[in-house]
Design an enzyme around this catalytic site. Structure first.
Site, PDB file in Angstrom:
ATOM      1  N   TYR A  97       0.850  -1.194   0.000  1.00 48.64           N
ATOM      2  CA  TYR A  97       0.000   0.000   0.000  1.00 48.64           C
ATOM      3  C   TYR A  97       0.887   1.247   0.000  1.00 48.64           C
ATOM      4  O   TYR A  97       0.688   2.163  -0.794  1.00 48.64           O
ATOM      5  CB  TYR A  97      -0.913  -0.028   1.230  1.00 48.64           C
ATOM      6  CG  TYR A  97      -1.760   1.208   1.419  1.00 48.64           C
ATOM      7  CD1 TYR A  97      -2.982   1.337   0.772  1.00 48.64           C
ATOM      8  CD2 TYR A  97      -1.324   2.247   2.246  1.00 48.64           C
ATOM      9  CE1 TYR A  97      -3.757   2.474   0.939  1.00 48.64           C
ATOM     10  CE2 TYR A  97      -2.088   3.384   2.411  1.00 48.64           C
ATOM     11  CZ  TYR A  97      -3.316   3.496   1.761  1.00 48.64           C
ATOM     12  OH  TYR A  97      -4.065   4.625   1.932  1.00 48.64           O
ATOM     13  N   LYS A 107     -25.669   6.108  20.119  1.00 49.06           N
ATOM     14  CA  LYS A 107     -25.354   7.538  20.057  1.00 49.06           C
ATOM     15  C   LYS A 107     -23.865   7.675  20.356  1.00 49.06           C
ATOM     16  O   LYS A 107     -23.434   7.529  21.498  1.00 49.06           O
ATOM     17  CB  LYS A 107     -26.194   8.295  21.084  1.00 49.06           C
ATOM     18  CG  LYS A 107     -26.061   9.792  20.997  1.00 49.06           C
ATOM     19  CD  LYS A 107     -27.157  10.478  21.818  1.00 49.06           C
ATOM     20  CE  LYS A 107     -27.074  11.981  21.691  1.00 49.06           C
ATOM     21  NZ  LYS A 107     -25.803  12.537  22.165  1.00 49.06           N
ATOM     22  N   GLU A 113     -21.169  11.431  12.644  1.00 51.50           N
ATOM     23  CA  GLU A 113     -20.423  11.761  13.844  1.00 51.50           C
ATOM     24  C   GLU A 113     -18.936  11.498  13.614  1.00 51.50           C
ATOM     25  O   GLU A 113     -18.570  10.397  13.190  1.00 51.50           O
ATOM     26  CB  GLU A 113     -20.942  10.866  14.981  1.00 51.50           C
ATOM     27  CG  GLU A 113     -20.669  11.368  16.352  1.00 51.50           C
ATOM     28  CD  GLU A 113     -21.645  12.453  16.814  1.00 51.50           C
ATOM     29  OE1 GLU A 113     -22.505  12.887  16.020  1.00 51.50           O
ATOM     30  OE2 GLU A 113     -21.511  12.878  17.971  1.00 51.50           O
ATOM     31  N   TYR A 126     -24.792   8.819   9.765  1.00 55.89           N
ATOM     32  CA  TYR A 126     -26.069   8.367  10.328  1.00 55.89           C
ATOM     33  C   TYR A 126     -27.291   8.980   9.652  1.00 55.89           C
ATOM     34  O   TYR A 126     -28.413   8.746  10.087  1.00 55.89           O
ATOM     35  CB  TYR A 126     -26.136   8.553  11.836  1.00 55.89           C
ATOM     36  CG  TYR A 126     -25.905   9.967  12.345  1.00 55.89           C
ATOM     37  CD1 TYR A 126     -26.737  11.013  11.965  1.00 55.89           C
ATOM     38  CD2 TYR A 126     -24.877  10.226  13.232  1.00 55.89           C
ATOM     39  CE1 TYR A 126     -26.529  12.290  12.432  1.00 55.89           C
ATOM     40  CE2 TYR A 126     -24.659  11.502  13.715  1.00 55.89           C
ATOM     41  CZ  TYR A 126     -25.490  12.533  13.313  1.00 55.89           C
ATOM     42  OH  TYR A 126     -25.279  13.786  13.774  1.00 55.89           O
ATOM     43  N   CYS A 151      12.713  12.771  42.644  1.00 54.75           N
ATOM     44  CA  CYS A 151      12.152  11.737  41.777  1.00 54.75           C
ATOM     45  C   CYS A 151      11.992  10.422  42.545  1.00 54.75           C
ATOM     46  O   CYS A 151      12.956   9.936  43.144  1.00 54.75           O
ATOM     47  CB  CYS A 151      13.062  11.521  40.569  1.00 54.75           C
ATOM     48  SG  CYS A 151      12.531  10.137  39.537  1.00 54.75           S
ATOM     49  N   CYS A 182      14.717   7.905  40.721  1.00 58.65           N
ATOM     50  CA  CYS A 182      16.174   8.091  40.750  1.00 58.65           C
ATOM     51  C   CYS A 182      16.635   9.043  41.851  1.00 58.65           C
ATOM     52  O   CYS A 182      17.835   9.196  42.069  1.00 58.65           O
ATOM     53  CB  CYS A 182      16.675   8.570  39.387  1.00 58.65           C
ATOM     54  SG  CYS A 182      16.221  10.274  39.029  1.00 58.65           S
TER      55      CYS A 182
END
Ligand code: IVH
Length: 590
Positions: free
Chosen positions: A37, A117, A177, A229, A411, A414
């Protein structure tokens, strides 16, 4: 002048690419390998580059997004885009049917169609002579915004309709939609959280935000989808009912929602409502209810509309899905760019059949805004996101034993001091050698938005790092079948497949590699811009900040981040190792 043979070749390529695009995105049933493709697509782009006059509006090349717009133009809808009245499924549907009978002055049984919906954004698409001409948002219902170039990037919107052109109306106006799948929505919010940007509250806002981008190239990076729709004018289509219309639209190239159901009365509608609530979680996109429509167009026409909504349709929304539970502890997770995210561990609770035991608290501001404490009873909700969210604490339930949540100063992985730049929402670990960041970076490199190495998903990468087989990116390219096959949960076959997948991605494009490296502020779009502009990796590596800033679409943050990244000596060494392990570019982008 373009030679006829070339013109014909371009037409054929266009048709082929559009055909395979439809198989892949609409029918979910590809009949061509991705590489083949890509090859067809590249060939078409080459022709169009050489002969720009060959670019047609239905060319798949239009899907990557054209030039940014200065602003959105207005489009008047030929027929107003109405909204829907809401009813409660069980109680009020009978009333709806009674009203229909009153209007029709008859109590004949009515056939309905019940459709999911989908929680996205309503758009209108205008086709003329089968070609996609204009796409717009609903706006105020009468006038919307022209978002044609943005909608061209949505893969399941056909640019040209299929079938016999003589059987199509000259002008066809469809509505449907546009939405983001859950994974796309979650990923988008994850990226935004890391970049310290405001999060989208739900997939609808995310879809709207993605479409209302002046730059269609940004829209093209968002995995938007489209379900048709309906039509604006049921008199203009060769169909007599909604159910027929949907099949006809599918036949000319649109995606339609597979969960629609023809219902012969209220009992059927109720059953479908219960069914949709059940399958809701298995769908890859969010639905927030069901739309019930009178199936026959002649009945729809007799019923007509109020100024706000059609009389022949209603929406039955699903109830909100929230539940109460307790915050047991809070963990601080370190992401790929060092962003530290607080995550609540919750007492497991069922929310609509799914057990929720963790919820993101987003960042420090969100924590403070919601005033959450460990031990709090909280409301959690699953808001169109795979990651549930804590809505608020139930303050009345406090006993006084709750413990404040303290954002760490260093942290948690670390120990490096954390920083929170002024004006940013995100707190970060800025140690680029932090093991947590390294792990996330490796996961990104191998993952879908990186090199997309099949079989090296998050779980497996965590395992490889924990086993010490992978510590940096070149280690991935060095993985051997024997090493993988020895690991728990791996076998000969999976090891062989993973190694084959690694070999496959070594032949890649400059854009993909740049996007996969995990350079801060360099996502797919920026990577493609860089690849297009510089054409080779060395030129990108040598680029100065000013050179980068001169490229349209590259801003201050990305430019600084690139210069920092490539001036680090370890970057050069890493890239040399990648080439030594067989990295090669077959093209600049794609
Ligand atoms: S029909 C005139 N069908 O729900 C009737 N709407 O207020 C037009 N929606 O934002 C709507 N799925 O975009 C219809 N299967 C469906 C739908 C649907 C989602 C959205 C629509 C609009 C809202 C209705």
């Amino acid at each position: 002048m373009v030679p006829d043979a070339i013109r014909e070749q371009a037409r054929e390529l266009r048709e082929q690419v559009n055909f395979h695009n439809h198989r892949y995105y609409v029918l979910d049933d590809p009949v061509l390998a991705d590489v083949d493709y890509d090859q067809l697509f590249r060939k078409l782009l080459e022709l169009e580059k050489e002969y720009p006059e060959l670019v047609t509006p239905d060319s798949p090349s239009q899907r990557v997004g054209g030039e940014p717009l200065a602003r959105f133009e207005e489009v008047a809808h030929l027929h107003p885009m109405l909204s829907l009245d809401n009813v409660f499924a069980t109680e009020e549907l009978a009333e709806f049917e009674e009203k229909l009978h009153r209007y029709l002055k008859s109590s004949v049984p009515i056939t309905y169609i019940a459709e999911p919906k989908v929680d996205g954004l309503a758009v209108e698409l205008v086709y003329e002579q089968g070609m996609f001409m204009t796409g717009s948002t609903r706006g105020d219902g009468l006038v919307g915004e022209n978002i044609t170039p943005q909608l061209q990037t949505v893969r399941d919107i056909p640019l040209k309709l299929q079938g016999d052109m003589d059987l199509l109306p000259d002008q066809l106006v469809v509505r449907g939609e546009v939405f983001l799948e859950r994974s796309g929505f979650a990923e988008l919010n994850r990226q935004r959280a890391e970049a310290g940007e405001a999060l989208f509250a739900n997939p609808r806002n995310a879809a709207a935000g993605s479409l209302r981008q002046l730059d269609p190239k940004v829209t093209a990076t968002r995995p938007l989808r489209f379900f048709v729709y309906g039509t604006a004018d049921s008199g203009a289509v060769p169909c007599r009912r909604q159910s027929e219309l949907l099949s006809w639209l599918a036949g000319i190239g649109f995606s339609i929602n597979p969960h629609v159901k023809l219902c012969s009365g209220l009992v059927d509608i109720q059953a479908h409502y219960v069914h949709l609530q059940k399958v809701r979680d298995e769908l890859v996109y969010e639905i927030d209810g069901m739309v019930v429509k009178v199936d026959e167009f002649f009945l729809q026409q007799r019923l007509g509309n109020t100024t706000r909504a059609p009389r022949w349709a209603v929406a039955c929304k699903f109830p909100a899905v929230q539940a109460a539970t307790t915050i047991e502890s809070v963990e601080f997770q370190v992401g790929r760019t060092g962003a530290v995210t607080p995550v609540a561990r919750l007492k497991p609770v069922h929310v609509e059949g799914v057990v929720v035991q963790r919820a993101t608290l987003h960042n420090q501001d969100e924590l403070e805004r919601k005033d959450l404490r460990i031990g709090d009873t909280v409301l959690v909700q699953r808001a169109g996101d795979v990651i549930p969210e804590v809505v608020k604490p139930i303050v009345e339930n406090r006993t006084g034993g709750e413990v404040a949540i303290v954002f760490p100063k260093t942290c948690p992985v670390c120990g490096h001091p954390l920083v929170r730049p002024k004006g940013e929402a995100v707190t970060r670990c800025v140690n680029s050698h932090c093991p947590a960041q390294r792990l996330q970076n490796l996961i990104h490199f191998a993952g879908k938005s990186g090199m997309d190495i099949e079989g090296l998903g998050k779980k497996n990468m965590e395992h490889l790092v924990a086993e010490g087989l992978v510590a940096d990116i070149p280690d991935i390219f060095r993985l051997r079948k024997e090493d993988l096959a020895r690991l728990d949960g791996w076998g000969e076959k999976s090891a062989e497949n993973a190694v084959a997948a690694i070999e496959k991605v070594k032949r890649t494009t400059l854009a993909r590699l740049l996007g996969a490296l995990g350079i801060r502020y360099v996502g797919e779009v920026t990577a493609a811009l860089l690849a297009q502009h510089f054409g080779d990796l060395e030129a990108v590596m040598r680029a100065t900040k000013n050179e980068l800033l001169a490229i349209e679409g590259i801003g201050e943050q990305a430019a600084s981040s690139l210069v920092d990244y490539f001036s680090d000596a370890s970057t050069g060494a890493m890239i040399t190792q990648l080439f030594a392990e067989g990295l090669e570019f077959f093209d600049v982008y794609f």
